[in-house]
Write an enzyme that holds these catalytic residues in place. Structure first.
Site, PDB file in Angstrom:
ATOM      1  CB  SER A   1      -0.997   0.191   0.964  1.00  0.00           C
ATOM      2  OG  SER A   1      -0.246  -0.200   2.389  1.00  0.00           O
ATOM      3  CD  GLU A   2       0.193   4.393   2.286  1.00  0.00           C
ATOM      4  OE1 GLU A   2      -0.596   5.371   1.092  1.00  0.00           O
ATOM      5  OE2 GLU A   2       0.369   3.752   2.317  1.00  0.00           O
ATOM      6  CB  THR A   3       7.617   2.029  -1.331  1.00  0.00           C
ATOM      7  OG1 THR A   3       6.562   0.802  -1.488  1.00  0.00           O
ATOM      8  CG2 THR A   3       8.799   1.911  -0.906  1.00  0.00           C
TER       9      THR A   3
ATOM     10  CG  HIS B   1       1.686   1.251   6.911  1.00  0.00           C
ATOM     11  ND1 HIS B   1       0.981   2.059   6.500  1.00  0.00           N
ATOM     12  CD2 HIS B   1       2.461   0.631   6.217  1.00  0.00           C
ATOM     13  CE1 HIS B   1       1.320   1.757   5.233  1.00  0.00           C
ATOM     14  NE2 HIS B   1       1.793   0.868   5.048  1.00  0.00           N
TER      15      HIS B   1
END
Length: 267
Positions: free
Chosen positions: A45-47, A71
């Site tokens: 979902s995110e880097t 996160h």
């Protein structure tokens, strides 16, 4: 150029739970096209991308850059601690699009001081409720915070039973929507789920930034400054929230899934 890359499960002390985040650490900030390509390759979902020379932190979904990611920030601080660059009890400040973010490494988890969002009450959109599968549910409150929405429903069962029509959601304007209710579990105060198909994430497993808005609403509704939230996605994850006048303190645990080297000369 060789950069260090990691995958970390955030808001969980166990593998394959919580929210997986990519973490890419480089001497200086990479260009946007490269960061987006890495985020697409990581397919989480995110880097998060950290430049050590300026301590600048940015976050990308597989489709777009986001201004705040809980996160991803938690995962980045965890990696710095594992590398020995931040010690137990130390704080580190990341420079971000949302301003300076201070993170402290504690034995019981990593704590992040995030901005307090402003909630504005709005009338629920019937089409949005239909797409979320909430057309037959009792909506206790509806707010926006920035470009995102917060919907308070009648029960934990309503939250867990959601099965949104993401194609229908994508036909409407939006950025993200969190649906929440009080918990029936006496070890947890609230439950939630977060949906963001507009940025390429149909359901985010555990969403730190959304818990800032949840802390604002529920601290007043429950008359509590400290709250425990559980995000009831398939993976699931728990966040401790503490609301003060100038920040929301989010605290959670983390575990590294893997680490490696990325050779950007091969692109």
């Amino acid at each position: 150029m060789i950069v260090d890359i990691y995958q970390v499960d955030a808001f969980s002390a166990s593998l394959f739970q919580g929210n997986p985040a990519g973490v890419c650490i480089s001497a200086s900030m990479l260009d946007e096209a490269t960061m987006l390509a890495i985020a697409e390759e990581m397919a989480v979902s995110e880097t998060a991308f950290l430049a050590l020379d300026t301590m600048s932190l940015r976050w990308f979904t597989p489709k777009v850059e986001v201004a705040l990611c809980g996160h991803g920030t938690l995962a980045t601080a965890h990696v710095l601690a594992e590398r020995g660059e931040v010690k137990m009890g130390d704080s580190v400040t990341f420079n971000t699009q949302s301003g300076p973010l201070e993170v402290t490494v504690k034995r019981e988890g990593i704590a992040m001081a995030f901005p307090v969002p402003e909630l504005a009450e709005v009338t629920p959109n019937p089409s949005r409720l239909e797409a979320l599968g909430l057309h037959g549910s009792v909506i206790r409150a509806s707010y926006c915070f920035g470009e995102k929405e917060l919907l308070v429903v009648d029960s934990e069962d309503d939250v867990k039973a959601l099965s949104p029509d993401f194609a229908a959601l994508n036909t409407q304007p939006g950025r993200g929507v969190v649906v929440t209710a009080a918990s029936s579990d006496n070890t947890v105060d609230i439950v939630s789920r977060y949906f963001a198909p507009w940025v390429g994430v149909n359901e985010d497993p555990v969403t730190g930034s959304a818990h800032c808005a949840l802390a604002v609403y529920w601290s007043q509704a429950l008359s509590k400054k400290q709250l425990i939230g559980y995000q009831a996605s398939t993976r699931g994850g728990q966040i401790k929230m503490t609301l003060s006048e100038d920040h929301v303190l989010l605290q959670g645990q983390t575990v590294t899934v893997f680490s490696g080297k990325l050779d950007l000369s091969k692109k």
